[in-house]
Design a protein around this motif. Structure first.
Motif, short mmCIF file in Angstrom:
data_model
loop_
_atom_site.label_atom_id
_atom_site.label_comp_id
_atom_site.label_asym_id
_atom_site.label_seq_id
_atom_site.Cartn_x
_atom_site.Cartn_y
_atom_site.Cartn_z
N ASP A 15 0.85 -1.18 0.00
CA ASP A 15 0.00 0.00 0.00
C ASP A 15 0.89 1.23 0.00
OD1 ASP A 15 -2.23 1.60 0.01
OD2 ASP A 15 -3.11 0.71 1.82
N ARG A 16 0.31 2.40 -0.06
CA ARG A 16 1.10 3.62 -0.05
C ARG A 16 0.33 4.73 0.64
NH1 ARG A 16 1.04 5.75 -6.35
NH2 ARG A 16 -1.22 5.82 -6.62
N LEU A 17 1.07 5.72 1.14
CA LEU A 17 0.50 6.83 1.88
C LEU A 17 0.65 8.11 1.07
CD1 LEU A 17 -0.58 8.02 4.64
CD2 LEU A 17 1.84 8.44 5.19
N ARG A 18 -0.45 8.81 0.87
CA ARG A 18 -0.38 10.10 0.18
C ARG A 18 0.13 11.16 1.16
NH1 ARG A 18 -1.68 13.18 -4.02
NH2 ARG A 18 -2.63 11.51 -5.27
N ILE A 19 1.15 11.93 0.73
CA ILE A 19 1.75 12.95 1.59
C ILE A 19 1.68 14.34 0.96
CG2 ILE A 19 3.31 11.33 2.75
CD1 ILE A 19 5.53 12.34 0.84
N GLY A 20 0.89 14.48 -0.11
CA GLY A 20 0.74 15.77 -0.76
C GLY A 20 -0.28 15.66 -1.88
N ASN A 21 -0.49 16.76 -2.56
CA ASN A 21 -1.49 16.78 -3.63
C ASN A 21 -0.93 16.44 -5.01
OD1 ASN A 21 -3.76 17.64 -1.99
ND2 ASN A 21 -2.76 19.64 -1.85
N GLY A 22 0.40 16.30 -5.12
CA GLY A 22 1.01 16.01 -6.41
C GLY A 22 0.86 14.57 -6.84
N LYS A 23 1.14 14.30 -8.11
CA LYS A 23 0.99 12.96 -8.66
C LYS A 23 1.97 11.95 -8.06
CE LYS A 23 -0.82 14.43 -13.18
NZ LYS A 23 -0.61 14.40 -14.66
N ILE A 24 3.12 12.45 -7.62
CA ILE A 24 4.13 11.54 -7.08
C ILE A 24 4.27 11.65 -5.56
CG2 ILE A 24 5.44 11.52 -9.23
CD1 ILE A 24 7.41 13.47 -7.90
N ASP A 25 3.33 12.33 -4.93
CA ASP A 25 3.42 12.55 -3.48
C ASP A 25 2.89 11.35 -2.70
OD1 ASP A 25 4.57 15.02 -3.82
OD2 ASP A 25 2.66 16.11 -3.74
#
Length: 216
Positions: A15-25
């Protein structure tokens, strides 16, 4: 030299955690579980030091906290626990419930005594220790650890002040590390606490073990 008995149990997470609004964040999840290091001795274990890590503890990484060597020489066990969630601030009680259940199961499985428990925390790990103390002090823990002390280094207590510092680092754009930290912290806090200290101050005060801005 002191011998150790090392026990590990981890589950891989895709899984992964979103840390910003960008596509690679995004940051990938780590393995969740524990590493227990017991002294190789026939005498009674005098206590347990617990540290809440970002990922599986690396026994050969010399840049990591290697206190287990000194602890084992004093007949203390060391337990490293990780939820596998990168930069886990313990916003969710799911994280706190997982570490509480993990600690309880480890103590039962390896017949450890619930006495002389110490939490050790560097940076975010220290914050996690304080959030776990809050968790069991409010009666939510199944384990109810007999905690004798918490040792912290460079851990944030006041998340109102820290939010302003991270926001300034992001705005000033002085160094890549400050920009990365600023974006990550402000994004995660604003998402999980439903706003900023400017429009939802009480949420930040409640989340902080101590805050200069808390007049009460």
């Amino acid at each position: 030299l002191y011998g150790q008995k090392i026990y590990e149990s981890y589950i891989k997470q895709n899984d992964r955690l979103r840390i910003g609004n960008g596509k690679i964040d995004f940051l990938p999840f780590n393995d969740k579980g524990y590493t227990l290091i017991l002294p190789d001795t026939t005498t009674m274990i005098k206590g347990v030091i617990i540290s809440f890590e970002d990922e599986k503890f690396n026994l050969v990484d010399n840049t990591k906290q290697q206190i287990y060597k000194e602890a084992n020489s004093k007949n203390l066990a060391v337990l490293y626990v990780s939820t596998g969630i990168p930069v886990d601030f313990y916003f969710s009680e799911k994280s706190l419930s997982f570490i509480d259940t993990t600690i309880l199961n480890v103590f039962k499985k390896y017949n450890l005594s619930n006495k002389n428990i110490f939490f050790l925390g560097v940076s975010l790990s220290g914050h996690r220790a304080l959030k776990y103390v809050e968790y069991f002090k409010t009666g939510k823990s199944k384990f109810k650890p007999d905690v004798k002390g918490i040792i912290m280094c460079d851990s944030v207590l006041d998340w109102v002040r820290q939010w302003y510092e991270e926001r300034k680092g992001l705005k000033d754009n002085f160094a890549p590390s400050a920009v990365f930290s600023g974006k990550l912290v402000t994004y995660l806090f604003e998402k999980n606490l439903k706003g900023t200290p400017k429009n939802n101050l009480n949420a930040y005060l409640d989340f902080s073990p101590y805050s200069y801005f808390d007049e009460k």
